[in-house]
Design an enzyme around this catalytic site. Sequence first.
Site, PDB file in Angstrom:
ATOM      1  N   LYS A 133       0.855  -1.192   0.000  1.00 30.46           N
ATOM      2  CA  LYS A 133       0.000   0.000   0.000  1.00 30.46           C
ATOM      3  C   LYS A 133       0.886   1.237   0.000  1.00 30.46           C
ATOM      4  O   LYS A 133       1.603   1.518   0.954  1.00 30.46           O
ATOM      5  CB  LYS A 133      -0.902  -0.009   1.238  1.00 30.46           C
ATOM      6  CG  LYS A 133      -1.639   1.303   1.520  1.00 30.46           C
ATOM      7  CD  LYS A 133      -2.592   1.700   0.405  1.00 30.46           C
ATOM      8  CE  LYS A 133      -3.426   2.928   0.800  1.00 30.46           C
ATOM      9  NZ  LYS A 133      -2.607   4.136   1.042  1.00 30.46           N
ATOM     10  N   GLU A 193       8.297   0.332  12.135  1.00 35.82           N
ATOM     11  CA  GLU A 193       9.449   1.245  12.165  1.00 35.82           C
ATOM     12  C   GLU A 193       8.870   2.645  12.247  1.00 35.82           C
ATOM     13  O   GLU A 193       8.317   3.158  11.281  1.00 35.82           O
ATOM     14  CB  GLU A 193      10.310   1.042  10.918  1.00 35.82           C
ATOM     15  CG  GLU A 193      11.705   1.608  11.053  1.00 35.82           C
ATOM     16  CD  GLU A 193      11.772   3.074  10.677  1.00 35.82           C
ATOM     17  OE1 GLU A 193      11.875   3.908  11.612  1.00 35.82           O
ATOM     18  OE2 GLU A 193      11.707   3.391   9.493  1.00 35.82           O
ATOM     19  N   CYS A 207      12.952   9.766   9.795  1.00 40.31           N
ATOM     20  CA  CYS A 207      12.702   9.341  11.171  1.00 40.31           C
ATOM     21  C   CYS A 207      13.961   9.312  12.021  1.00 40.31           C
ATOM     22  O   CYS A 207      13.909   9.520  13.235  1.00 40.31           O
ATOM     23  CB  CYS A 207      12.035   7.970  11.174  1.00 40.31           C
ATOM     24  SG  CYS A 207      12.937   6.713  10.238  1.00 40.31           S
ATOM     25  N   GLU A 248       8.290  14.761  17.407  1.00 37.66           N
ATOM     26  CA  GLU A 248       8.914  14.657  16.094  1.00 37.66           C
ATOM     27  C   GLU A 248       8.309  15.718  15.164  1.00 37.66           C
ATOM     28  O   GLU A 248       7.137  15.641  14.799  1.00 37.66           O
ATOM     29  CB  GLU A 248       8.688  13.260  15.521  1.00 37.66           C
ATOM     30  CG  GLU A 248       9.443  12.995  14.249  1.00 37.66           C
ATOM     31  CD  GLU A 248       9.257  11.573  13.745  1.00 37.66           C
ATOM     32  OE1 GLU A 248      10.241  10.977  13.282  1.00 37.66           O
ATOM     33  OE2 GLU A 248       8.126  11.059  13.808  1.00 37.66           O
TER      34      GLU A 248
END
Length: 490
Positions: free
Chosen positions: A185, A261, A294, A393
């Site tokens: 996806k 992750e 990330c 973040e």
Amino acid sequence: MSKVNPETRLFIDGKLVDASEGKTFENVNPATEDVLGRVADASSEDMQRAIAAARRAFDETDWSTNRAFRKHCLGQLQDALEAEKEELREQLILEVGCPRSLTYGPQLEGPLNGAVRYPMTLMDEYAWETALPDAPGMGGIMNTRRITKEPVGVVGAIVPWNYPFEVSYNKLGQALATGNTMVLKAAPDTPWNATFVGRLAAEHTDIPPGVLNVITSSDHLVGEQLTLSPEVDLISFTGSTAVGKRIMEKGAATLKRLFLELGGKSATIALDDADFPSAMRVGLAVCSHAGQGCAVPTRMLLPRSRYEEGVELLRANLAAAPYGDPQSPDVMMGPLISEKQRSRVLGYIEQGIEEGATLALGGHRPKDMTKGWYVEPTLFTDVDNSMVIAREEIFGPVLVVIPFEDDDDAVRIANDSNYGLGGAVNSGSFERSLAVARRVRAGMLSINGGMPYGSDLPFGGFKDSGVGRQNGTAGFDQYLEIKSLAWPVG
């Protein structure tokens, strides 16, 4: 704008097809805000057909057991990608907004060189079966014993928009090499690279129908069907921690196996004996792909005794960072992926100012760029680790600088985070750097400029940064189940 020939169709059960309801959605260039084209907008029905095809391919073909054939098919896909990589490069620059220079690293060349090649090599070296010494079982009968590794089954792979090909190709290489089937996806912001792989699989490989399926959709709930479906055995997700937690919650009903992750707020520790001109260049990492990574080190920890020196070097480095048109070969930083993401980053910058941090550089939309979702390289000083800009973040070109007293204090601050993905330590002494790095609770640590990344090196983190590892034998392992066997000797 570079001329490209994108694939706009889904890849389901071995065929390139339009969405069942005929819908499409726009793919937008984040550097110009122009519509690049349209791509198939899959429905719930399309996703169900893809899941069913993957299930059937796993249950009814020899894909899961025929390692030689799997390696043959993966080699065909690798050859096809290498032959058309320049087309993929142009598509990535356009839809991701990544600088051209970055496609010669982690956006394209890096995964192309290892994401499938390494699993293909590992297929020949991996311990698919382990013999244990004979031992008595029930009733004292001696047993021959074996441990075997088998594929999990159907993998639902959900990928982000920041490094879409890198993530997709790593998931594909490890999952298919281990004998699983897959529904991939794509992120709605960056669909072309996934449909590109689907086209190559359809036209240039012997991959059986259903083994690989590619879905593009503007509806996130279509992707969530992978998490909810009892026909999907494992979810391999890369993205935000919030979505990762939702996947874990929604997957509980069917006891989904998970590889997650997730996010990070990585800290760089520059110790007081470090070579500061060299160590402060790490701060430029927040400009790589506009900080949309990330594992980007977004917290810079400096000793109070050299704090001002470090800040001035960081300010000079970030001020000189070249940004703008990602097509330009000398540009380091392009735009953010969308207007929504730019607004999010600017909101965090305003919050940092309100919290009392000093905006030492940047913090705005560039005045000379009327098109594109750009934000200036941004530096905050006088930051306390309890501030929101030090804890959440941001996913933008924003670096926060935090002082520390000594090595113990630096480790305390680095570990005072919900995240634990990456980090870095710099010192004039390797032994000192290594000792501090061993105390930081994170999955990947750079020591004196080293780069802990490669197809044979596990990638992943502690705490809210995720579950499981990508790459290396650890990446292989998470796509496999363990089976224990025993039979009477003789």
